[in-house]
Design a protein around this motif. Structure first.
Motif: not given
Length: 333
Positions: A71-73, A97-109, A114-117, A127-130
């Motif tokens: 969710l965030d770092l 491989m680590l990614v974070t969406g921060g406060d933006d649900p669109r960025l999270e998506q 990218k991970l799926l690619e 944790s997530h907002r999905m």
């Protein structure tokens, strides 16, 4: 101009073997004779050759990599869970491989896409907002485990979380045992984890016959949010605060002391999570401690099982907490 990187053709030429034999040695070394493998490994070392992980994953239809979305770092909770995930995955020869969406649900998506690619072999969502619809779609594409939330039920998607209701009751029980009655809950805002902990607080207060003293002040999960919530709650004349996470509890303590009150002499404070920094002598926070690293290990174990048995029934693991009594709680004067 930067020098070009050595290629698999360069290794084959140096070792005096074919390109296909080098490729086989990289993908399935057990299928190559020891003599040829030794020549190839020596040539690769001399040239400084590093295999292309992406190309290798395409060749063998495996990436040996698991994607982790956090969710965030900023919250140490997530870092400690991640540590458990990585430890378990390394033990099984997998990278993360680590990614974070921060406060933006669109960025999270976008980060998830990218991970799926990268053809990750599984996903762990700390944790997530999905939405439930998004989670169902993801679970059909790749083995997925959710950590810290169990409010959404998706077939073939496992979840690992803390029993937040029971953990909150530990905090209230401790404060009541010290003689506290005016116990105020500083919530973490409108999210499933905070709501569950506030529910546990309400149930425990009612069980102790203190329903009339129940007060929940909306806050957040940051130190700033905890500070502001405590400022608002001081007008209720509490003798204790139950704060739904440790970071916010540290902010609450700052607000209490800034107003000239002593912790725990005037107001006791209990946090939640059990992050390592809370145990430092200068903080010494009484807290409901989740087994954070163990949550990460368990999530990794469930993902490995899901990868091997994709059609198995979903597992719902809910682990308990323990109360760590330190210096921020004491008896009512």
């Amino acid at each position: 101009m930067a020098p070009s990187r050595p290629t698999i053709l360069d290794v084959a030429s140096r070792a005096g073997v074919s390109k296909s034999l080098v490729s086989l040695a990289l993908v399935s070394p057990e299928r190559v004779s020891e003599a040829s493998r030794t020549k190839i490994e020596q040539a690769a070392r001399e040239l400084g050759y590093r295999p292309n992980a992406a190309a290798r994953s395409l060749a063998i239809s495996k990436s040996n990599t698991v994607g982790v979305l956090v969710l965030d770092l900023y919250n140490p909770v997530f870092a400690e869970i991640l540590d458990g995930v990585q430890t378990e995955m390394r033990a099984h020869g997998l990278s993360t491989m680590l990614v974070t969406g921060g406060d933006d649900p669109r960025l999270e998506q976008q980060e998830l896409e990218k991970l799926l690619e990268f053809q990750v072999e599984g996903l762990i969502l700390i944790s997530h907002r999905m939405s439930p619809e998004t989670l169902r779609e993801i679970a059909t594409q790749v083995p997925t485990v959710v950590v810290s939330r169990d409010d959404i039920s998706v077939p073939q998607m496992d979840s690992v979380c803390n029993d937040d209701v029971a953990g909150a009751k530990l905090a209230v029980d401790h404060l009541v045992s010290l003689g506290h009655r005016r116990i105020v809950c500083l919530s973490g805002g409108d999210n499933p984890v905070s709501n569950a902990r506030a529910q546990g607080y309400r149930e425990a207060m009612a069980a102790h016959g203190l329903a009339r003293h129940t007060q929940v002040v909306s806050g957040g999960l940051s130190d700033t949010a905890g500070y502001r919530a405590a400022q608002d709650a001081l007008s209720l004349e509490p003798t204790a605060f139950f704060v739904v996470n440790d970071i916010a509890a540290m902010g609450a303590i700052a607000a209490v002391e800034e107003q000239g009150f002593d912790v725990p002499g005037d107001i006791s404070v209990v946090g939640y999570d059990g992050i390592r920094i809370a145990g430092l002598r200068t903080i010494n926070l009484t807290t409901v401690a989740q087994p954070l690293t163990e949550l990460g290990r368990l999530a990794a174990t469930r993902l490995l099982q899901r990868r091997d048995h994709p059609d198995a029934a979903a597992q719902r693991d809910r682990v308990g907490s323990e109360l760590l009594v330190r210096g921020t709680t004491g008896p009512v004067d």
